[in-house]
Design an enzyme around this catalytic site. Structure first.
Site, short mmCIF file in Angstrom:
data_model
loop_
_atom_site.label_atom_id
_atom_site.label_comp_id
_atom_site.label_asym_id
_atom_site.label_seq_id
_atom_site.Cartn_x
_atom_site.Cartn_y
_atom_site.Cartn_z
N GLU A 106 11.72 11.08 0.70
CA GLU A 106 10.85 10.96 1.70
C GLU A 106 10.71 9.20 1.41
O GLU A 106 10.40 8.63 0.66
CB GLU A 106 9.69 11.66 1.61
CG GLU A 106 8.60 11.46 2.58
CD GLU A 106 6.91 12.53 2.07
OE1 GLU A 106 7.64 13.95 2.05
OE2 GLU A 106 5.76 12.00 2.55
N ASP A 108 7.61 6.69 3.28
CA ASP A 108 6.33 7.45 3.50
C ASP A 108 5.25 5.55 4.45
O ASP A 108 5.64 4.96 3.91
CB ASP A 108 4.91 8.07 2.84
CG ASP A 108 5.47 9.04 2.37
OD1 ASP A 108 6.46 9.71 3.42
OD2 ASP A 108 4.75 9.30 1.15
N GLU A 110 1.77 5.78 5.30
CA GLU A 110 0.28 6.56 5.10
C GLU A 110 -0.40 5.32 5.75
O GLU A 110 -1.00 4.81 4.91
CB GLU A 110 0.21 7.14 3.96
CG GLU A 110 1.36 8.17 3.37
CD GLU A 110 1.09 8.94 1.95
OE1 GLU A 110 0.90 9.88 2.31
OE2 GLU A 110 0.93 7.97 1.60
#
Length: 289
Positions: A106, A108, A110
């Site tokens: 993953e 990310d 955010e």
């Protein structure tokens, strides 16, 4: 008079050509529905400009999210975003790549909201073979709620680079040679708007103010520069036929390096590599950056 008429005719013609170009550009823009599907919060997703823009909404009942139809094995992924404004404490807006199944990979972005007048925090994270906890956080040098800005993730077999408006803010190099896992599974693009007030703002001490709901995030730019994967064969995605695999993308260029160093100096407010209470012995990738 003839010259004057000719001037007006030429001007009219040029304006006509400009109008044709604008119309053609708008009609050739990739619609959301060509590459993406809504995955949850269906009644909190709104299509604008014939699929050229998507609005996600969050209230007490639900947030929302969407994902790419295909998984990818490498690419230079991008999305234009405008974040929820005013009091957005507890609100999390995400743009990330993720594999499915156990021991997932993953990458990310955010965006962690804040009280009105206080800055957003942009947190990035890297998971490889199920192991994450590699958070870095920065403050942005602009208001991400006022206008659209472009966020990008470069992913090839040499490095992962997170970009904000073409400025590199984070680099994660392939360090398999020293035993550090590196993302290599097919990943889909995921986007979401959700309530993270248990952790997102001031470590969860500042909660979501629901009197400001619905919170709204806007997205544009739904064309995808990635290598689609079928049958989990990612090796073909390392081919030099994809521009992001060329040697110039194996490391930052001189100007990119200067921009990156400036971000590291001025805007980083947390780096797991520097967190000694958490990691008395720094993770190996931190010692070989």
């Amino acid at each position: 008079m003839a010259g004057l008429k000719m001037g007006f005719s030429l001007l009219d013609f040029l304006l006509f050509l400009l109008l044709c170009w604008v119309v053609a550009s708008e009609s050739s823009a990739i619609s959301f529905y060509e590459n993406y599907n809504v995955t949850w919060g269906f009644d909190h997703v709104f299509s604008l400009n014939q699929g050229g823009e998507i609005q996600l909404s969050m209230d007490l009942s639900s947030g929302a999210g969407f994902a790419s139809k295909l998984g990818y094995g490498s690419g230079f992924f991008h999305l234009r975003m405008k974040l929820p404004d005013k009091d957005s404490a507890g609100v999390v807006t995400t743009f990330y790549l993720s594999s499915y199944g156990n021991n997932h990979d993953e990458l990310d972005f955010e965006f962690l909201g804040n009280r009105e007048g206080k800055p957003y925090t942009l947190q990035t994270n890297v998971f490889a073979n199920g192991v994450g906890n590699r958070e870095q956080r920065i403050y942005l040098w602009f208001d991400p709620t006022a206008n659209f800005h472009t966020y990008k993730i470069l992913w090839n077999e040499h490095q992962i680079v997170f970009y904000v408006d073409n400025v590199p803010i984070r680099v994660f190099k392939n360090k398999r040679n020293i035993g550090v896992d590196y993302p290599s599974k097919p990943m889909n693009i995921e986007v979401s708007l959700w309530d993270g007030d248990s952790w997102a703002t001031d470590g969860g001490q500042t909660k979501t103010n629901w009197s400001y709901a619905p919170f709204k995030a806007h997205f544009q730019g739904f064309d995808i520069s990635g290598c689609p994967v079928q049958n989990s064969d990612v090796q073909q995605c390392y081919s030099s036929k994809y521009s992001w695999n060329l040697e110039k993308y194996w490391k930052l260029g001189p100007q990119e390096q200067r921009s990156y160093d400036n971000v590291r100096k001025k805007y980083v407010n947390y780096d797991y590599c520097s967190d000694r209470p958490r990691y008395p012995t720094p993770p190996p990738e931190c010692l070989h950056q």
